[in-house]
Scaffold this active site. Structure first.
Site, PDB file in Angstrom:
ATOM      1  N   PHE A 140       0.818  -1.222   0.000  1.00  0.00           N
ATOM      2  CA  PHE A 140       0.000   0.000   0.000  1.00  0.00           C
ATOM      3  C   PHE A 140       0.846   1.264   0.000  1.00  0.00           C
ATOM      4  CE2 PHE A 140      -0.543   2.698   3.803  1.00  0.00           C
ATOM      5  CZ  PHE A 140       0.384   2.125   4.652  1.00  0.00           C
ATOM      6  N   LYS A 141       2.107   1.148   0.380  1.00  0.00           N
ATOM      7  CA  LYS A 141       2.925   2.359   0.445  1.00  0.00           C
ATOM      8  C   LYS A 141       3.104   3.010  -0.923  1.00  0.00           C
ATOM      9  CE  LYS A 141       5.115   1.452   4.825  1.00  0.00           C
ATOM     10  NZ  LYS A 141       4.425   0.172   5.127  1.00  0.00           N
TER      11      LYS A 141
END
Ligand SMILES: *Cc1c(COP(=O)(O)O)cnc(C)c1O
Length: 495
Positions: free
Chosen positions: A110-111
């Site tokens: 998700f980063k």
């Protein structure tokens, strides 16, 4: 819109481009809006928007020093073909909960959502401020930030990314993503110590005024790509809105109905973005804070005491192996009615005594907004197995933490609010654990061979970004002591 520090008085204010370039406030506090925006986001209107359009809307609310054209270009470049899915994020329903897949970007976690955008925000901020220093992105990573930051900043002019990660504390795939990525402006170095050692030293380096001066003389300046940077936090608000609206569109909920989000938590950046979404008017009932065996946050929500003096565990969810969750500071700042003196004192206690206790009123507020729980490594594997058997759906270990904690919470609280589990990584990013959870067997060889072994077990097509990972080249690790970080940095910068 102006920004201030959680630990300094209101005399010190910056605009968004300056706050993004600087990353962290000099006295160690985090930047927050001086006046939190109160936009009227029309959820009905959001129904017709693409992810990119929604991102522009949210970013414009916080970063009004950037022109609409600038934001538009930044968003379109950040959320383009480097994603496996045109919609950027996907939502899937399994075993009665929703899984919000945020892992279709270049480093499979998700980063990427924020770290594809931050370098472009920073690049534009440098132009807006006519900044004549090059930016050194100094970052401590427990695995995912490093690769995502390097991928996002690769080739960006006037930036150099230097990543410190705990030796032996990141997965073989994460290692490959960091060290396999070649770029003149990218460096990743292992330190002997854990993530908190890396993060503490990075903060120290940031706050070393003599060093900052020396950099300045050499036309260099630090910034941060950790979720301490406000430029990283704000893009994460978008997927809370986007997923809500998708549920409305699919007829799963009606506009205005409250839902829960369950978030696998480490540095508290992801879940804080959820809290900000709620402040911006998104109908959220509970934010469920899910931790792994490093359950400092679970205890904090239960007792009101944050105590980092405890055993540190390296677990099968390495991106959550954290004892000092930096972004909690922004939440507490809010719950203490923006009292920076109070926050400075609490954070000072954390530094000097290793713990602090919040007031009963703040504790009460915390428990209204959040639920919390944790999962052991065995529970993580059992959960991966449970969901696979129930629905042929494969979770990565971090998502499994949240999935397990959600199940426990639902059983204990009887809360039937529809719940979105924030899915933070692809199972192929942690193939060793996932393969073991599904088959009871160890993979034959870690890293890329494990990806292939998991894939042949699951018998599915690999996405473009997983294939790219398999094809990255060879790498070598550079290992130093935590105490050598500053000198190593000076060597790299050649000053
Ligand atoms: C970073 C990360 C987390 C934790 O997110 P925070 O914002 O640090 O709380 C969870 N899962 C994965 C896969 C991550 O990379």
């Amino acid at each position: 819109m102006q920004y201030r520090s959680t630990r300094a008085n209101l005399n010190y204010q910056l605009d968004a481009p300056a706050a993004i370039i600087q990353g962290l406030s000099p006295e160690g506090g985090l930047f927050v809006p001086t006046t939190f925006p109160k936009p009227i986001f029309d959820l009905e209107q959001f129904k017709n928007m693409s992810y990119q359009e929604m991102a522009k809307k949210v970013l414009a609310t916080f970063f009004d020093d950037f022109s609409d054209d600038q934001l538009s270009q930044i968003v379109d470049e950040s959320y383009g073909n480097q994603w496996d899915d045109k919609e950027i994020v996907k939502i899937a329903k399994h075993a009665n909960n929703y899984y919000l897949e945020l892992f279709h970007g270049p480093t499979l976690a998700f980063k990427d959502i924020a770290l594809q955008i931050l370098p472009r925000l920073m690049h534009t901020a440098i132009k807006i401020k006519q900044n004549d220093s090059d930016i050194i992105i100094l970052t401590a990573t427990s695995g995912d930030t490093g690769g995502a930051a390097m991928s996002g900043f690769k080739g960006q002019e006037h930036t150099h990314v230097i990543v410190f990660y705990p030796y032996g504390g990141v997965s073989p795939v994460q290692l490959r993503q960091m060290l396999g990525l070649k770029g003149d402006n990218l460096t990743a170095i292992a330190i002997k110590g854990n993530f908190d050692d890396a993060q503490t030293n990075v903060k120290k380096i940031f706050n070393n005024q003599a060093l900052v001066k020396k950099l300045k003389l050499n036309k260099l300046q630090f910034s941060s790509a950790n979720s301490m940077n406000i430029g990283r936090l704000v893009p994460q608000i978008v997927y809370y809105f986007y997923s809500y609206v998708q549920l409305v569109k699919n007829g799963e909920i009606t506009t205005g109905q409250k839902i829960n989000f369950s978030v696998p938590t480490g540095n508290f950046g992801d879940i804080l973005a959820g809290y900000y979404a709620k402040k911006l008017g998104l109908p959220i009932h509970k934010l469920i804070c899910a931790s792994d065996q490093n359950n400092v946050l679970t205890d904090f929500f239960k007792t009101g005491t944050y105590d980092r003096q405890r055993k540190f565990y390296l677990t099968n969810s390495p991106a959550m192996d954290i004892l000092v969750s930096s972004n909690l500071e922004r939440l507490l700042f809010d719950l203490y009615n923006e009292d920076s003196n109070e926050l400075a004192q609490l954070m000072n206690e954390l530094n000097t005594k290793g713990k602090y206790t919040v007031s009963p009123i703040v504790k009460e507020k915390l428990n209204q907004l959040f639920a919390a729980g944790f999962a052991t490594e065995n529970e993580v594997e059992d959960e991966i197995n449970r969901i696979f058997i129930a629905d042929q759906y494969t979770l990565d270990p971090h998502t499994a933490v949240a999935s397990f904690v959600t199940k426990k919470y639902q059983e204990n609280s009887l809360d039937q609010t529809p719940t979105v589990i924030v899915s933070t990584a692809s199972p192929y990013k942690f193939p060793e654990t996932v393969f073991h959870a599904l088959t009871g067997k160890e993979v034959k060889e870690k890293g890329v061979p494990a990806i292939k072994e998991l894939n042949s077990f699951l018998q599915e097509d690999l996405s473009g970004n997983v294939n790219n990972l398999i094809q990255t080249g060879n790498y070598q690790e550079q290992i130093i002591k935590a105490s050598e970080m500053e000198n190593t940095l000076l060597n790299i910068l050649d000053i």
